[in-house]
Design a protein around this motif. Structure first.
Motif, PDB file in Angstrom:
ATOM      1  N   GLU A  81       0.837  -1.198   0.000  1.00  0.00           N
ATOM      2  CA  GLU A  81       0.000   0.000   0.000  1.00  0.00           C
ATOM      3  C   GLU A  81       0.869   1.244   0.000  1.00  0.00           C
ATOM      4  O   GLU A  81       1.894   1.291   0.672  1.00  0.00           O
ATOM      5  CB  GLU A  81      -0.901   0.049   1.244  1.00  0.00           C
ATOM      6  N   ALA A  82       0.449   2.258  -0.755  1.00  0.00           N
ATOM      7  CA  ALA A  82       1.142   3.542  -0.768  1.00  0.00           C
ATOM      8  C   ALA A  82       0.276   4.564  -0.032  1.00  0.00           C
ATOM      9  O   ALA A  82      -0.899   4.330   0.238  1.00  0.00           O
ATOM     10  CB  ALA A  82       1.399   3.993  -2.200  1.00  0.00           C
ATOM     11  N   LYS A  83       0.878   5.703   0.281  1.00  0.00           N
ATOM     12  CA  LYS A  83       0.169   6.757   1.008  1.00  0.00           C
ATOM     13  C   LYS A  83      -0.918   7.361   0.136  1.00  0.00           C
ATOM     14  O   LYS A  83      -0.797   7.416  -1.089  1.00  0.00           O
ATOM     15  CB  LYS A  83       1.145   7.856   1.424  1.00  0.00           C
ATOM     16  N   ILE A  84      -1.970   7.836   0.781  1.00  0.00           N
ATOM     17  CA  ILE A  84      -3.074   8.520   0.115  1.00  0.00           C
ATOM     18  C   ILE A  84      -3.370   9.782   0.918  1.00  0.00           C
ATOM     19  O   ILE A  84      -3.238   9.785   2.147  1.00  0.00           O
ATOM     20  CB  ILE A  84      -4.311   7.598  -0.006  1.00  0.00           C
ATOM     21  N   HIS A  85      -3.724  10.862   0.242  1.00  0.00           N
ATOM     22  CA  HIS A  85      -3.959  12.122   0.946  1.00  0.00           C
ATOM     23  C   HIS A  85      -5.206  12.013   1.813  1.00  0.00           C
ATOM     24  O   HIS A  85      -6.189  11.378   1.448  1.00  0.00           O
ATOM     25  CB  HIS A  85      -4.097  13.286  -0.044  1.00  0.00           C
ATOM     26  N   VAL A  86      -5.143  12.645   2.978  1.00  0.00           N
ATOM     27  CA  VAL A  86      -6.216  12.528   3.959  1.00  0.00           C
ATOM     28  C   VAL A  86      -7.521  13.156   3.453  1.00  0.00           C
ATOM     29  O   VAL A  86      -8.607  12.764   3.891  1.00  0.00           O
ATOM     30  CB  VAL A  86      -5.762  13.124   5.312  1.00  0.00           C
ATOM     31  N   SER A  87      -7.449  14.078   2.500  1.00  0.00           N
ATOM     32  CA  SER A  87      -8.664  14.698   1.962  1.00  0.00           C
ATOM     33  C   SER A  87      -9.438  13.744   1.070  1.00  0.00           C
ATOM     34  O   SER A  87     -10.597  14.006   0.734  1.00  0.00           O
ATOM     35  CB  SER A  87      -8.320  15.958   1.173  1.00  0.00           C
ATOM     36  N   ASN A  88      -8.826  12.620   0.690  1.00  0.00           N
ATOM     37  CA  ASN A  88      -9.485  11.651  -0.180  1.00  0.00           C
ATOM     38  C   ASN A  88     -10.201  10.546   0.592  1.00  0.00           C
ATOM     39  O   ASN A  88     -10.718   9.615  -0.016  1.00  0.00           O
ATOM     40  CB  ASN A  88      -8.476  11.017  -1.135  1.00  0.00           C
ATOM     41  N   VAL A  89     -10.228  10.631   1.923  1.00  0.00           N
ATOM     42  CA  VAL A  89     -10.922   9.631   2.736  1.00  0.00           C
ATOM     43  C   VAL A  89     -11.846  10.325   3.738  1.00  0.00           C
ATOM     44  O   VAL A  89     -11.620  11.466   4.117  1.00  0.00           O
ATOM     45  CB  VAL A  89      -9.939   8.707   3.493  1.00  0.00           C
ATOM     46  N   MET A  90     -12.895   9.591   4.121  1.00  0.00           N
ATOM     47  CA  MET A  90     -13.820  10.054   5.163  1.00  0.00           C
ATOM     48  C   MET A  90     -14.037   8.910   6.140  1.00  0.00           C
ATOM     49  O   MET A  90     -14.003   7.740   5.751  1.00  0.00           O
ATOM     50  CB  MET A  90     -15.175  10.459   4.578  1.00  0.00           C
ATOM     51  N   LEU A  91     -14.259   9.247   7.395  1.00  0.00           N
ATOM     52  CA  LEU A  91     -14.525   8.217   8.395  1.00  0.00           C
ATOM     53  C   LEU A  91     -15.814   7.478   8.065  1.00  0.00           C
ATOM     54  O   LEU A  91     -16.793   8.083   7.617  1.00  0.00           O
ATOM     55  CB  LEU A  91     -14.627   8.834   9.784  1.00  0.00           C
ATOM     56  N   TRP A  92     -15.833   6.171   8.291  1.00  0.00           N
ATOM     57  CA  TRP A  92     -16.987   5.319   8.003  1.00  0.00           C
ATOM     58  C   TRP A  92     -17.785   5.130   9.291  1.00  0.00           C
ATOM     59  O   TRP A  92     -17.262   4.653  10.292  1.00  0.00           O
ATOM     60  CB  TRP A  92     -16.522   3.981   7.451  1.00  0.00           C
ATOM     61  N   ASP A  93     -19.062   5.509   9.241  1.00  0.00           N
ATOM     62  CA  ASP A  93     -19.960   5.374  10.387  1.00  0.00           C
ATOM     63  C   ASP A  93     -20.718   4.059  10.243  1.00  0.00           C
ATOM     64  O   ASP A  93     -21.546   3.909   9.355  1.00  0.00           O
ATOM     65  CB  ASP A  93     -20.932   6.556  10.430  1.00  0.00           C
ATOM     66  N   GLY A 152     -24.268  11.115  15.410  1.00  0.00           N
ATOM     67  CA  GLY A 152     -24.069  11.708  16.724  1.00  0.00           C
ATOM     68  C   GLY A 152     -23.351  10.809  17.702  1.00  0.00           C
ATOM     69  O   GLY A 152     -23.197  11.151  18.874  1.00  0.00           O
ATOM     70  N   LYS A 153     -22.895   9.648  17.255  1.00  0.00           N
ATOM     71  CA  LYS A 153     -22.193   8.700  18.136  1.00  0.00           C
ATOM     72  C   LYS A 153     -20.710   9.059  18.198  1.00  0.00           C
ATOM     73  O   LYS A 153     -20.142   9.613  17.272  1.00  0.00           O
ATOM     74  CB  LYS A 153     -22.342   7.270  17.623  1.00  0.00           C
ATOM     75  N   ASP A 156     -16.172  15.819  31.750  1.00  0.00           N
ATOM     76  CA  ASP A 156     -14.903  15.721  32.484  1.00  0.00           C
ATOM     77  C   ASP A 156     -13.775  16.499  31.807  1.00  0.00           C
ATOM     78  O   ASP A 156     -12.645  16.484  32.277  1.00  0.00           O
ATOM     79  CB  ASP A 156     -14.500  14.264  32.689  1.00  0.00           C
ATOM     80  N   GLY A 157     -14.054  17.194  30.694  1.00  0.00           N
ATOM     81  CA  GLY A 157     -13.066  18.053  30.052  1.00  0.00           C
ATOM     82  C   GLY A 157     -12.281  17.403  28.928  1.00  0.00           C
ATOM     83  O   GLY A 157     -11.432  18.049  28.326  1.00  0.00           O
ATOM     84  N   THR A 158     -12.548  16.127  28.613  1.00  0.00           N
ATOM     85  CA  THR A 158     -11.823  15.460  27.538  1.00  0.00           C
ATOM     86  C   THR A 158     -12.503  15.730  26.197  1.00  0.00           C
ATOM     87  O   THR A 158     -13.721  15.817  26.122  1.00  0.00           O
ATOM     88  CB  THR A 158     -11.755  13.942  27.767  1.00  0.00           C
ATOM     89  N   LYS A 159     -11.682  15.858  25.151  1.00  0.00           N
ATOM     90  CA  LYS A 159     -12.213  16.054  23.811  1.00  0.00           C
ATOM     91  C   LYS A 159     -12.476  14.694  23.170  1.00  0.00           C
ATOM     92  O   LYS A 159     -11.665  13.777  23.305  1.00  0.00           O
ATOM     93  CB  LYS A 159     -11.215  16.802  22.942  1.00  0.00           C
ATOM     94  N   VAL A 160     -13.593  14.571  22.469  1.00  0.00           N
ATOM     95  CA  VAL A 160     -13.916  13.340  21.749  1.00  0.00           C
ATOM     96  C   VAL A 160     -14.338  13.696  20.330  1.00  0.00           C
ATOM     97  O   VAL A 160     -14.834  14.787  20.071  1.00  0.00           O
ATOM     98  CB  VAL A 160     -15.029  12.525  22.443  1.00  0.00           C
ATOM     99  N   ARG A 161     -14.159  12.730  19.413  1.00  0.00           N
ATOM    100  CA  ARG A 161     -14.622  12.893  18.034  1.00  0.00           C
ATOM    101  C   ARG A 161     -16.011  12.280  17.924  1.00  0.00           C
ATOM    102  O   ARG A 161     -16.257  11.196  18.439  1.00  0.00           O
ATOM    103  CB  ARG A 161     -13.667  12.201  17.064  1.00  0.00           C
ATOM    104  N   VAL A 162     -16.920  12.983  17.236  1.00  0.00           N
ATOM    105  CA  VAL A 162     -18.309  12.541  17.124  1.00  0.00           C
ATOM    106  C   VAL A 162     -18.709  12.587  15.649  1.00  0.00           C
ATOM    107  O   VAL A 162     -18.421  13.558  14.947  1.00  0.00           O
ATOM    108  CB  VAL A 162     -19.237  13.459  17.959  1.00  0.00           C
ATOM    109  N   TYR A 163     -19.379  11.499  15.176  1.00  0.00           N
ATOM    110  CA  TYR A 163     -19.886  11.478  13.801  1.00  0.00           C
ATOM    111  C   TYR A 163     -21.011  12.491  13.659  1.00  0.00           C
ATOM    112  O   TYR A 163     -21.893  12.585  14.504  1.00  0.00           O
ATOM    113  CB  TYR A 163     -20.454  10.104  13.444  1.00  0.00           C
ATOM    114  N   LYS A 164     -21.025  13.241  12.546  1.00  0.00           N
ATOM    115  CA  LYS A 164     -22.103  14.201  12.319  1.00  0.00           C
ATOM    116  C   LYS A 164     -23.386  13.503  11.859  1.00  0.00           C
ATOM    117  O   LYS A 164     -24.467  14.001  12.112  1.00  0.00           O
ATOM    118  CB  LYS A 164     -21.680  15.236  11.283  1.00  0.00           C
ATOM    119  N   THR A 165     -23.282  12.343  11.210  1.00  0.00           N
ATOM    120  CA  THR A 165     -24.483  11.673  10.702  1.00  0.00           C
ATOM    121  C   THR A 165     -25.305  11.040  11.812  1.00  0.00           C
ATOM    122  O   THR A 165     -26.521  11.148  11.824  1.00  0.00           O
ATOM    123  CB  THR A 165     -24.114  10.588   9.674  1.00  0.00           C
TER     124      THR A 165
END
Length: 105
Positions: A60-72, A99-100, A88-97
């Motif tokens: 596998e070769a590198k691919i630019h991050v703009s060419n992928v999206m997280l899969w929900d 909300g999880k 508690d003050g921690t940052k988390v990533r949340v899916y926009k589709t």
């Protein structure tokens, strides 16, 4: 960069468009990732002590991050994400589709 090692992503452009795979490596300074089974290239390898035959390997070769999206998995769609701060003050990533919260393996 909001994509981390172990995330499941969907390729949204290029020859591998529509492919879903797991991120195996992240290169934040280059804004690139390596996704399992995506952007396969042939590499000619000289014989070494570890690999005395040498030959042509496929990897596998590198691919630019703009060419992928997280899969929900819940909504079965590629999703953008947002950052939220928990009580508690921690940052988390949340899916926009859906909300999880994004779970990292």
């Amino acid at each position: 960069m909001r994509i981390k090692k172990g995330d499941r992503v969907k390729v949204i452009t290029g020859a591998y468009k529509g492919t879903i795979g797991e991120v195996t490596s992240v290169y934040p300074k280059e804004d690139k990732v390596i996704v399992e089974g995506v952007n396969m290239v042939k590499k000619h390898q000289k014989p070494t002590q570890a690999n005395p035959d040498g030959g042509i390997i496929e990897k596998e070769a590198k691919i630019h991050v703009s060419n992928v999206m997280l899969w929900d998995e819940k909504s079965k769609k590629a999703s953008r994400i947002k950052m939220e701060v928990k009580e508690d003050g921690t940052k988390v990533r949340v899916y926009k589709t859906s909300g999880k919260e994004v779970k990292v393996k």
